[in-house]
Design a protein around this motif. Structure first.
Motif, short mmCIF file in Angstrom:
data_model
loop_
_atom_site.label_atom_id
_atom_site.label_comp_id
_atom_site.label_asym_id
_atom_site.label_seq_id
_atom_site.Cartn_x
_atom_site.Cartn_y
_atom_site.Cartn_z
N UNK A 1 0.84 -1.21 0.00
CA UNK A 1 0.00 0.00 0.00
C UNK A 1 0.86 1.25 0.00
N UNK A 2 1.91 1.26 0.82
CA UNK A 2 2.79 2.42 0.88
C UNK A 2 3.47 2.64 -0.47
N UNK A 3 3.99 1.57 -1.06
CA UNK A 3 4.68 1.68 -2.35
C UNK A 3 3.72 2.15 -3.45
N UNK A 4 2.51 1.63 -3.47
CA UNK A 4 1.53 2.05 -4.48
C UNK A 4 1.22 3.53 -4.32
N UNK A 5 1.09 3.97 -3.07
CA UNK A 5 0.81 5.39 -2.84
C UNK A 5 2.00 6.26 -3.23
N UNK A 6 3.21 5.74 -3.14
CA UNK A 6 4.41 6.51 -3.50
C UNK A 6 4.68 6.52 -5.00
N UNK A 7 4.56 5.35 -5.63
CA UNK A 7 4.96 5.19 -7.03
C UNK A 7 3.81 5.19 -8.02
N UNK B 1 0.28 2.55 -9.00
CA UNK B 1 0.05 1.11 -9.13
C UNK B 1 0.86 0.49 -10.27
N UNK B 2 0.79 1.06 -11.44
CA UNK B 2 1.47 0.47 -12.60
C UNK B 2 2.98 0.48 -12.39
N UNK B 3 3.51 1.56 -11.89
CA UNK B 3 4.96 1.64 -11.65
C UNK B 3 5.39 0.61 -10.61
N UNK B 4 4.55 0.35 -9.64
CA UNK B 4 4.91 -0.60 -8.59
C UNK B 4 5.00 -2.03 -9.14
#
Length: 144
Positions: A39-45, A47-50
Motif C-alpha cells: 500500500x505504501x509503495x503504491x501510494x508513493x509510485x 500502481x502500474x509503476x509498482x
C-alpha cells in the motif's frame, strides 16, 4: 440445537468478540506488514509503476492494490491502525459466510448448530480476523 435460542445468540456473541479482539487487539501476521508495504509503495509510485518493482514483490490483481492503498491512506487520516482496517471487512464477510451456510442448510435439522459450529471454528476466526489476507473471502464466494 435444532432451534435457535439463547445458545445461538451466545455463540454469535462469542464469535464476534473473538474476531473483534483479533482485528483490533493484535497486529496480525506478516501478511499485514506485506500489505502495508504494498500500500505504501503504491501510494508513493503509483500502481502500474509498482508492478515494475519495489521493496516487496507485488503479484496481486490491481483492484486489491488500489483498495489496500486507499485503506492505508484512510488509516493515516483516521488513526485507525492499517492492520484493523485490512482485517475488519474479512471478519464481517465471515459472518456473511455463516449466514449463507444457514440459508444453504434450510430444512436441515441441525442447521443452527452447523451455523454456530462454523462461526466458532477457530480456523475460520483466525483466517478472517488475524491472518491479514483475502483467503477467507474464498469461503464466502464458494458458499454464495
Amino acid at each position: 440445537m435444532r432451534e435457535p435460542g439463547a445458545w445461538l445468540w451466545l455463540a454469535i456473541a462469542v464469535g464476534a468478540l473473538a474476531r473483534a479482539w483479533l482485528v483490533f487487539g493484535t497486529g496480525g501476521t506478516l501478511d499485514v506488514d506485506t500489505w502495508a508495504c504494498h500500500a505504501w509503495e503504491i501510494n508513493q509510485k503509483g500502481l502500474i509503476a509498482y508492478y515494475r518493482g519495489g521493496e516487496c514483490i507485488f503479484n496481486h490483481p490491481p483492484l486489491m492494490g488500489e483498495i489496500f492503498s486507499r485503506l492505508y491512506v484512510l488509516s493515516a487520516e483516521t488513526g485507525v491502525p492499517f492492520a484493523a482496517l485490512l482485517r475488519a471487512p474479512f471478519a464481517l464477510l465471515d459472518f456473511g459466510t455463516a449466514l449463507l451456510l444457514l440459508k444453504l442448510l434450510a430444512g436441515h435439522p441441525h442447521r443452527y448448530g452447523l451455523f454456530a459450529a462454523y462461526w466458532l471454528l477457530p480456523l475460520a476466526i483466525v483466517l478472517s480476523s488475524y491472518h491479514g489476507n483475502t483467503d477467507s473471502a474464498l469461503a464466502f464466494f464458494l458458499v454464495g
